[in-house]
Write an enzyme that holds these catalytic residues in place. Sequence first.
Site, short mmCIF file in Angstrom:
data_model
loop_
_atom_site.label_atom_id
_atom_site.label_comp_id
_atom_site.label_asym_id
_atom_site.label_seq_id
_atom_site.Cartn_x
_atom_site.Cartn_y
_atom_site.Cartn_z
N GLY A 22 0.80 -1.22 0.00
CA GLY A 22 0.00 0.00 0.00
C GLY A 22 0.83 1.27 0.00
N TYR A 23 0.15 2.39 0.28
CA TYR A 23 0.72 3.74 0.17
C TYR A 23 1.33 3.86 -1.23
CZ TYR A 23 1.77 8.22 2.19
OH TYR A 23 1.76 9.56 2.47
N HIS A 28 4.26 1.42 -8.10
CA HIS A 28 3.23 0.38 -7.94
C HIS A 28 2.26 0.42 -9.13
CE1 HIS A 28 4.00 1.28 -3.48
NE2 HIS A 28 4.29 -0.01 -3.58
N LYS A 140 13.18 -2.90 -8.39
CA LYS A 140 13.74 -2.06 -7.33
C LYS A 140 14.11 -2.92 -6.14
CE LYS A 140 13.13 1.08 -3.93
NZ LYS A 140 12.48 0.75 -2.69
N VAL A 167 10.82 2.45 -11.31
CA VAL A 167 10.26 3.75 -11.69
C VAL A 167 10.86 4.80 -10.76
CG1 VAL A 167 8.13 5.10 -11.89
CG2 VAL A 167 8.13 2.66 -12.47
N SER A 177 7.54 3.88 -0.99
CA SER A 177 6.59 4.41 0.01
C SER A 177 7.35 5.09 1.13
CB SER A 177 5.74 3.27 0.58
OG SER A 177 5.10 2.58 -0.46
P1 AMP Z 1 6.00 -2.53 -1.63
O1 AMP Z 1 4.65 -1.91 -1.48
O2 AMP Z 1 7.11 -1.61 -1.31
O3 AMP Z 1 6.11 -3.87 -0.94
O4 AMP Z 1 6.18 -2.84 -3.18
C1 AMP Z 1 5.24 -3.59 -3.88
C2 AMP Z 1 5.79 -3.91 -5.24
O5 AMP Z 1 6.08 -2.71 -5.95
C3 AMP Z 1 7.11 -4.71 -5.18
O6 AMP Z 1 7.12 -5.67 -6.23
C4 AMP Z 1 8.13 -3.63 -5.42
O7 AMP Z 1 9.34 -4.12 -5.98
C5 AMP Z 1 7.41 -2.74 -6.41
N1 AMP Z 1 7.98 -1.39 -6.41
C6 AMP Z 1 8.20 -0.59 -5.35
N2 AMP Z 1 8.80 0.56 -5.74
C7 AMP Z 1 8.96 0.47 -7.07
C8 AMP Z 1 9.52 1.32 -8.07
N3 AMP Z 1 10.03 2.51 -7.77
N4 AMP Z 1 9.52 0.90 -9.36
C9 AMP Z 1 9.01 -0.32 -9.68
N5 AMP Z 1 8.47 -1.16 -8.79
C10 AMP Z 1 8.45 -0.78 -7.51
#
Ligand code: AMP
Length: 273
Positions: A22-23, A28, A140, A167, A177
């Site tokens: 989330g957030y 995402h 990432k 990204v 986040s």
């Molecule tokens: P998280 O909410 O941080 O657990 O991330 C959820 C998903 O989004 C995971 O697969 C992360 O690798 C991906 N993600 C987080 N930040 C980025 C980003 N800047 N670019 C691409 N994917 C991302």
Amino acid sequence: MQNASDTFRKEGKKIGLVPTMGYLHEGHLALVRKARGLADVVVASIFVNPLQFGPKEDLARYPRDFERDRTLLEQELTDVLYFPDVAEMYPQGYSTYVEVKELPDHLCGLSRKGHFGGVATVVAKLFNAVKPHFAVFGQKDYQQLKIIQRMVKDLNMDLEIIGYPTVREEGGLAMSSRNAYLSADEREKALLIQASMKKVEELFRGGERKARVLEGEARRVLTSKDGIDIEYVTLCDPETFHGLEEVGTSALLAIAAKVGKTRLIDNTVLTEP
Ligand code: AMP
């Protein structure tokens, strides 16, 4: 969720999953768009997984804004938002954990003991609940992506794992986040992470292959201003994460650093042209 997924599957629909905590930010949403382009049914999950946070980490203060997330996902035409609560995920008596060996013994796994076990466990549970044909993960979190791919292969899980490029914000900072924790001054300093990776890429293009020199240059850029506390700067094999002395055809440059109290990670893969 399982019943809904069974119905989608009976109807011959392809299910794509994007797991998140989330957030949501553009990183995402890019994963959601990727899934939207490949699936008939896009499922996004939001679950801040206590199992992957250490006792001294930021579980309690991890940023949350469910209504905003829901609106953003609706705008991206997400079909299903799956948001189990902790009691549903880990009911009383819960005692099964997934542990991937070796890959967590490097990089972030060194300082975040148990983190990747928590990630593997929750992701396995999400896969069983959502029954996706594929799931999209960001590069990432490169080590996480590789660990999930390993788990899927080792446990014969019947889905494809798709990696999506990082990204970045306009200045180059990888979206996260946790960037919400940064003050304006810290955000400025955090740009050095991307700058250090660019410098290494430039030297690599120029023919430098010694890991010690390349890592040293990244460290030099990162410490060119006060306020960045390096956890690791590592050039390693992109599949095994074993350290390298000389970079061959490809290498992962991975960085973790604290800017103020905020821990940030980033990476780039150097590849022989
Ligand atoms: P998280 O909410 O941080 O657990 O991330 C959820 C998903 O989004 C995971 O697969 C992360 O690798 C991906 N993600 C987080 N930040 C980025 C980003 N800047 N670019 C691409 N994917 C991302």
